[in-house]
Write a protein that holds these residues in place. Structure first.
Motif, PDB file in Angstrom:
ATOM      1  N   THR A  11       0.937  -1.244  -0.045  1.00 17.54           N
ATOM      2  CA  THR A  11      -0.109   0.007  -0.003  1.00 17.54           C
ATOM      3  C   THR A  11       0.757   1.320  -0.033  1.00 17.54           C
ATOM      4  N   VAL A  14       2.703   1.777  -3.692  1.00 18.50           N
ATOM      5  CA  VAL A  14       1.602   2.071  -4.547  1.00 18.50           C
ATOM      6  C   VAL A  14       1.442   3.668  -4.344  1.00 18.50           C
ATOM      7  N   THR A  15       1.250   4.060  -3.033  1.00 22.22           N
ATOM      8  CA  THR A  15       0.801   5.433  -2.756  1.00 22.22           C
ATOM      9  C   THR A  15       1.925   6.446  -3.205  1.00 22.22           C
ATOM     10  N   VAL A  18       2.354   6.148  -7.231  1.00 20.18           N
ATOM     11  CA  VAL A  18       1.293   6.966  -8.024  1.00 20.18           C
ATOM     12  C   VAL A  18       1.500   8.727  -7.748  1.00 20.18           C
ATOM     13  N   CYS A  62      -5.945   8.186  -2.667  1.00 25.13           N
ATOM     14  CA  CYS A  62      -7.098   7.599  -3.215  1.00 25.13           C
ATOM     15  C   CYS A  62      -6.346   6.216  -3.814  1.00 25.13           C
ATOM     16  N   ALA A  63      -5.189   6.354  -4.397  1.00 27.44           N
ATOM     17  CA  ALA A  63      -4.900   4.965  -4.754  1.00 27.44           C
ATOM     18  C   ALA A  63      -4.338   4.044  -3.687  1.00 27.44           C
ATOM     19  N   VAL A  67      -6.118   0.404  -3.279  1.00 23.72           N
ATOM     20  CA  VAL A  67      -5.296  -0.867  -3.085  1.00 23.72           C
ATOM     21  C   VAL A  67      -5.688  -1.565  -1.442  1.00 23.72           C
TER      22      VAL A  67
END
Length: 457
Positions: A11, A14-15, A18, A62-63, A67
């Motif tokens: 998480t 990915v955050t 992005v 949001c991403a 996830v």
């Protein structure tokens, strides 16, 4: 135990990814729409720099939530609690207000009202303080109005504390990242160490907040290519406050079995119950101190508490001779010392070595503050891996002499007289700033008149 850690790392990554990938297009968008205000008297940077970095940070938020909702070990947070949705609602509102402020410079009172409304939106959806553990009194249940007022106050204070400290490249994002890392360690221990599932949302918020800051920092480190603006500073301040609100009052002494053993052992063991009250304060200790000092200073001078000035802590560090990068690192150091010191003491409150380590590191920090003209030099074997300013000047001088001799040799015998003379490198006075406020390590003249640049990078 390992699988949840991997989910949190995924998480976070990915955050961060992005946020990092969105920041470049957001920078171009900010330049296109003219979100590049003129340099003000209190600003440190030398060139107009685009704002609206909060757009990329909100995309990372949001991403990260999307996830986490699809991960086996984290989707239970969304099923058992409404707090992630409450966070997203409040974050969207405060982010929109920040975007409008970055573009149109809205009034400070309007921003304050928007912050209170965003906090109220989270309270309506269940993200609020229900009860407080008070030392010497015990657990105190709060009425609905008391919980709402306390929640709104904590959100507003945290947002403005982070906003006040956002004055140097990479300062706010780095300090909040350090604070969220310490907060993640504390809440993760509550969740998986004691089985307190009520701490799960705060753990997720801390991981996502770290990703938002880490993804934005490469674009925001000195010299910054883009600023987060109020859209970013208020956003990360709200996420930080939401994590503190989520975990405050969620520690059950019976679940943690803190009252077993002698009275002294129970007293030491009760510290994790009270740490939710203290940890948010230690996380924003430096920004909050800066906020209080700014309000007192401006009120004493007959100014509005919202009037901007150049008396913040980071401005003081620049005044006494620290460079831009060194001032940021010193603020990082004190933030990490306070936040991780509080977390470490909550784990082993009876250990004397933790106190000794904190005292020793505090002494190191004071020495660094008193040595603004000290320039660290890397060992000779490591000079190839460090920036030129940390290399020994003797070797750099030899390299320049060799280059001059090679240039003379290209013209043959006597070529040095026929060729155009090589211009000597202009000496740079100590303390003179370059592009975007970059300086050599050493004293700098802080408040000289600045030439405004006509174009941005």
């Amino acid at each position: 135990m390992g699988q949840p850690v991997r989910d949190y790392l995924l998480t976070l990554c990915v955050t961060a990814a992005v946020t990092y990938l969105l920041t470049g297009p957001v920078r171009k968008f900010a330049i296109a729409v003219g979100a590049m205000p003129a340099i003000r008297a209190r600003d440190v940077h030398r060139e107009p720099t685009p704002r609206l970095g909060g757009i990329a940070m909100f995309g990372g938020l949001c991403a990260g939530l999307i996830v986490a909702d699809h991960l086996f070990n984290l989707n239970g947070v969304f099923e058992l609690s409404n707090e992630p949705r409450a966070l997203l609602s409040g974050a969207a509102l405060i982010w929109l207000i920040g975007v409008l402020d970055d573009k149109f410079e809205i009034d400070a009172l309007i921003k304050l009202g928007g912050q209170m409304i965003a906090a109220a939106v989270m309270v309506i959806q269940g993200l609020t303080i229900l009860w407080l553990p008070i030392p010497g009194v015990g657990t105190v249940a709060l009425t609905q109005w008391q919980g709402t007022l306390l929640t709104v106050a904590l959100v507003v204070i945290t947002i403005n504390a982070v906003n006040f400290v956002d004055g140097l490249d990479g300062l706010a994002a780095g300090m909040v990242c350090i604070a969220s890392a310490a907060f993640f360690l504390y809440t993760y221990r509550l969740w998986y160490g004691y089985g307190i599932e009520a701490a799960a949302p705060a753990t997720l918020f801390a991981a996502i907040l770290m990703g938002m800051c880490l993804g934005f920092l490469p674009h925001n480190m000195h010299p910054a290519r883009i600023f987060m603006g109020d859209s970013g500073s208020m956003l990360i301040g709200l996420v930080l406050a939401a994590g503190a609100i989520s975990v405050t009052g969620q520690v059950d002494p019976d679940t943690m079995k803190l009252f077993e053993g002698s009275e002294r052992q129970a007293t030491h063991a009760m510290l994790p119950v009270f740490i939710p009250l203290l940890l948010p304060l230690t996380i924003i200790a430096i920004p909050a101190a800066d906020l209080v000092l700014a309000i007192v200073r401006r009120t004493w001078n007959g100014q509005s508490p919202f009037a901007a000035d150049r008396g913040h802590l980071h401005h003081r560090l620049l005044e006494i001779g620290h460079s831009h990068s060194r001032s940021v690192l010193i603020m990082y150091f004190w933030s990490a010392l306070i936040a991780f010191g509080a977390v470490g003491y909550s784990v082993h409150s009876a250990s004397l070595w933790i106190v000794l380590v904190i005292v020793g590191l505090s002494a190191v920090g004071l020495i660094l503050l008193l040595m603004p003209r000290f320039t660290p030099r890397a060992p000779r074997w490591a000079e190839a891996f460090v920036p030129p300013r940390y290399r020994r000047r003797r070797r750099m001088a030899h390299a320049e002499d060799a280059a001059t001799e090679a240039l003379d040799g290209q013209h043959g015998p006597g070529g040095s007289e026929m060729a155009s003379p090589v211009p000597e490198r202009a000496s740079v006075a100590v303390g003179v700033s370059g592009v975007n406020g970059a300086t050599a390590i050493g004293p700098r003249s802080r408040f000289a008149d600045r030439d405004r640049a006509d174009s941005s990078r």
